[in-house]
Motif scaffolding. Structure first.
Motif, PDB file in Angstrom:
ATOM      1  N   VAL A  16       0.832  -1.207   0.000  1.00 25.99           N
ATOM      2  CA  VAL A  16       0.000   0.000   0.000  1.00 25.99           C
ATOM      3  C   VAL A  16       0.864   1.253   0.000  1.00 25.99           C
ATOM      4  N   ALA A  17       1.932   1.257   0.801  1.00 29.17           N
ATOM      5  CA  ALA A  17       2.812   2.425   0.862  1.00 29.17           C
ATOM      6  C   ALA A  17       3.472   2.690  -0.482  1.00 29.17           C
ATOM      7  N   VAL A  18       3.902   1.640  -1.156  1.00 28.05           N
ATOM      8  CA  VAL A  18       4.524   1.807  -2.474  1.00 28.05           C
ATOM      9  C   VAL A  18       3.517   2.343  -3.480  1.00 28.05           C
ATOM     10  N   LEU A  19       2.307   1.785  -3.495  1.00 29.03           N
ATOM     11  CA  LEU A  19       1.285   2.222  -4.447  1.00 29.03           C
ATOM     12  C   LEU A  19       0.875   3.669  -4.186  1.00 29.03           C
ATOM     13  N   LEU A  20       0.700   4.041  -2.920  1.00 28.44           N
ATOM     14  CA  LEU A  20       0.328   5.419  -2.601  1.00 28.44           C
ATOM     15  C   LEU A  20       1.433   6.390  -2.976  1.00 28.44           C
ATOM     16  N   SER A  21       2.684   6.005  -2.750  1.00 23.34           N
ATOM     17  CA  SER A  21       3.808   6.883  -3.110  1.00 23.34           C
ATOM     18  C   SER A  21       3.881   7.083  -4.613  1.00 23.34           C
ATOM     19  N   LEU A  22       3.672   5.998  -5.378  1.00 27.74           N
ATOM     20  CA  LEU A  22       3.693   6.113  -6.842  1.00 27.74           C
ATOM     21  C   LEU A  22       2.531   6.962  -7.346  1.00 27.74           C
ATOM     22  N   LEU A  87       9.746  16.355  -5.004  1.00 27.21           N
ATOM     23  CA  LEU A  87      10.812  15.950  -4.086  1.00 27.21           C
ATOM     24  C   LEU A  87      10.243  15.522  -2.749  1.00 27.21           C
ATOM     25  N   ASP A  88       9.241  16.254  -2.274  1.00 29.27           N
ATOM     26  CA  ASP A  88       8.610  15.929  -1.000  1.00 29.27           C
ATOM     27  C   ASP A  88       7.939  14.560  -1.052  1.00 29.27           C
ATOM     28  N   VAL A  89       7.202  14.312  -2.137  1.00 25.78           N
ATOM     29  CA  VAL A  89       6.522  13.018  -2.285  1.00 25.78           C
ATOM     30  C   VAL A  89       7.543  11.884  -2.356  1.00 25.78           C
ATOM     31  N   GLY A  90       8.620  12.100  -3.121  1.00 27.37           N
ATOM     32  CA  GLY A  90       9.628  11.058  -3.258  1.00 27.37           C
ATOM     33  C   GLY A  90      10.316  10.728  -1.948  1.00 27.37           C
ATOM     34  N   LEU A  91      10.746  11.767  -1.220  1.00 20.11           N
ATOM     35  CA  LEU A  91      11.460  11.533   0.038  1.00 20.11           C
ATOM     36  C   LEU A  91      10.532  11.000   1.126  1.00 20.11           C
TER      37      LEU A  91
END
Length: 210
Positions: A16-22, A87-91
């Motif tokens: 879920v964390a990976v999908l939300l980050s993407l 950058l914020d979303v990526g970090l």
């Protein structure tokens, strides 16, 4: 709760964390290309010595002040704001994905019945470091956002930095984002990691005696 169920929950949380980050990264990148404004919220408070100007809603170009919640919402179309959001979303996404991934690996050491291992100790140490670093990133992110927001044109509203000494009457002071709870959790994990490091030595001595 058994370790198997806990491991399954952590695996689901990682996905879920990976999908939300993407998804968040895709929105941050594609939104400006299709004309979608970038809405960002900021906590504000009336500066010390500010007059009654804070009690009225200022007419700001590209931003509006929600007084009942002390929140400033900015529609930022600038390139700097878009790049900072990416950058914020990526970090931020990377921090949480790494934290859940390491916690999942640590649970595997526990499931093997020998939690006092050098691998488990490293996982605890890295999780503690991540929880210490993230609040630092929050402060850096706040400083960068404030630099962008203060430069936005406004009519009837004066925005000042959270560390600004002198503020005119009616000015709104931008508040920084900071999570002291994460900082405390990071310190706790580092202490536990040190205890595990001692436990590894005790376990090694016990194995040699046996």
């Amino acid at each position: 709760m058994s370790i198997r169920i806990l491991s399954f929950i952590l695996s689901c949380a990682l996905v879920v964390a990976v999908l939300l980050s993407l998804a968040a990264a895709a929105f941050a990148l594609i939104g400006p290309l299709v004309g979608q404004q970038l809405d960002t919220g900021f906590s504000v408070v009336c500066a010390e010595g500010a007059g009654p100007g804070c009690a009225t809603e200022p007419d700001m170009e590209g931003a509006r002040l929600v007084l009942d919640r002390g929140d400033l919402t900015l529609a930022a179309p600038s390139l700097a704001a878009t790049l900072l959001r990416v950058l914020d979303v990526g970090l931020t996404g990377g921090f949480w994905v790494a934290l859940i991934w390491m916690l999942r690996r640590f649970s595997r050491h526990v499931s093997q019945g020998r939690p006092f291992t050098s691998g488990a100790t490293r996982q605890l140490s890295w999780m503690g470091v991540i929880l210490l670093v993230y609040p630092v990133w929050e402060l850096i992110r706040s400083a960068l956002w404030q630099a962008i927001v203060i430069r936005q044109p406004s009519n009837g509203a004066v925005l000042v930095h959270s560390l600004a000494q002198d503020a005119p009457a009616g000015a709104l002071r931008l508040l920084p984002d900071f999570s002291p709870g994460l900082l405390l959790a990071g310190l706790v994990l580092l202490v536990i990691a040190q205890a595990f490091r001692i436990g590894v030595e005790v376990q090694r001595d016990s194995d040699e005696i046996v």
